[in-house]
Design a protein around this motif. Structure first.
Motif, PDB file in Angstrom:
ATOM      1  N   GLY A  95     -83.860 -98.842-106.429  1.00 41.08           N
ATOM      2  CA  GLY A  95     -83.543 -98.521-107.816  1.00 41.08           C
ATOM      3  C   GLY A  95     -84.425 -97.405-108.353  1.00 41.08           C
ATOM      4  N   ALA A 104     -87.280 -94.007-112.128  1.00 43.00           N
ATOM      5  CA  ALA A 104     -86.190 -94.982-112.196  1.00 43.00           C
ATOM      6  C   ALA A 104     -84.853 -94.269-112.053  1.00 43.00           C
ATOM      7  CB  ALA A 104     -86.242 -95.737-113.522  1.00 43.00           C
ATOM      8  N   CYS A 105     -83.955 -94.873-111.306  1.00 35.15           N
ATOM      9  CA  CYS A 105     -82.623 -94.303-111.144  1.00 35.15           C
ATOM     10  C   CYS A 105     -81.911 -94.292-112.489  1.00 35.15           C
ATOM     11  CB  CYS A 105     -81.806 -95.125-110.150  1.00 35.15           C
ATOM     12  SG  CYS A 105     -82.309 -94.884-108.437  1.00 35.15           S
ATOM     13  N   PRO A 106     -81.146 -93.224-112.766  1.00 34.81           N
ATOM     14  CA  PRO A 106     -80.405 -93.164-114.031  1.00 34.81           C
ATOM     15  C   PRO A 106     -79.255 -94.167-114.024  1.00 34.81           C
ATOM     16  CG  PRO A 106     -79.874 -91.282-112.645  1.00 34.81           C
ATOM     17  CD  PRO A 106     -80.970 -92.030-111.956  1.00 34.81           C
ATOM     18  N   THR A 107     -78.934 -94.661-115.208  1.00 28.90           N
ATOM     19  CA  THR A 107     -77.827 -95.608-115.314  1.00 28.90           C
ATOM     20  C   THR A 107     -76.511 -94.884-115.576  1.00 28.90           C
ATOM     21  OG1 THR A 107     -78.353 -95.916-117.649  1.00 28.90           O
ATOM     22  CG2 THR A 107     -79.270 -97.508-116.076  1.00 28.90           C
ATOM     23  N   ILE A 108     -76.611 -93.629-116.034  1.00 31.09           N
ATOM     24  CA  ILE A 108     -75.427 -92.798-116.234  1.00 31.09           C
ATOM     25  C   ILE A 108     -75.669 -91.471-115.515  1.00 31.09           C
ATOM     26  CG2 ILE A 108     -74.743 -93.850-118.423  1.00 31.09           C
ATOM     27  CD1 ILE A 108     -76.098 -91.512-119.852  1.00 31.09           C
ATOM     28  N   PHE A 115     -76.880 -86.259-108.879  1.00 28.96           N
ATOM     29  CA  PHE A 115     -77.292 -87.662-108.884  1.00 28.96           C
ATOM     30  C   PHE A 115     -78.098 -87.926-107.619  1.00 28.96           C
ATOM     31  CE2 PHE A 115     -76.587 -92.297-108.738  1.00 28.96           C
ATOM     32  CZ  PHE A 115     -76.819 -92.609-110.067  1.00 28.96           C
ATOM     33  N   CYS A 119     -80.176 -93.351-105.272  1.00 27.21           N
ATOM     34  CA  CYS A 119     -79.683 -94.233-106.331  1.00 27.21           C
ATOM     35  C   CYS A 119     -78.245 -94.677-106.123  1.00 27.21           C
ATOM     36  CB  CYS A 119     -79.806 -93.522-107.681  1.00 27.21           C
ATOM     37  SG  CYS A 119     -81.520 -93.094-108.094  1.00 27.21           S
TER      38      CYS A 119
END
Length: 122
Positions: A95, A104-108, A115, A119
């Motif tokens: 993650g 932290a990996c982006p959620t969007i 990207f 992730c």
């Protein structure tokens, strides 16, 4: 003289208790890495894993030359490499991404940026 005999008896009892703490047939003389040095004695094979002080010293030298032993990765798995800085962190499945798996990996999806492959969850 009596105090010496009592001390000797206590040491012998401690050694017997230590051997009894091991699985049957697993007590032996050997060495282990203790801090930054090798300590040799009698105990369980799982603790005194090196048969000789020389084997222990070789393992200690290898450990100190391996940059991954210093835990440079915040997360993930460290692999020693020949290229500078001497290690690579494998972040997949954590993650996180980045040189030390510190971001932290982006959620969007990130606008204008690729990207991070670390992730992507399949």
């Amino acid at each position: 003289m009596r105090a010496h005999a009592v001390l000797t008896l206590l040491c012998a009892c401690a050694a017997i208790a230590l051997v009894r703490a091991c699985e049957p047939g697993q007590a032996h003389s050997g060495c282990k890495i203790f801090g930054a040095s090798c300590s040799c004695g009698y105990g369980c094979k799982t603790e005194y894993i090196y048969r000789t002080k020389e084997a222990c010293m070789n393992a200690l030298r290898e450990r100190s030359s391996n940059i991954c032993s210093r835990s440079p990765c915040v997360r993930g798995i460290c692999t020693q490499t020949a290229q500078d800085p001497g290690f690579a962190c494998k972040c997949e499945g954590t993650g996180f991404y980045g040189h030390r798996c510190e971001k932290a990996c982006p959620t969007i999806p990130m606008r204008g940026l690729v990207f991070p492959h670390e992730c992507i969850v399949i």
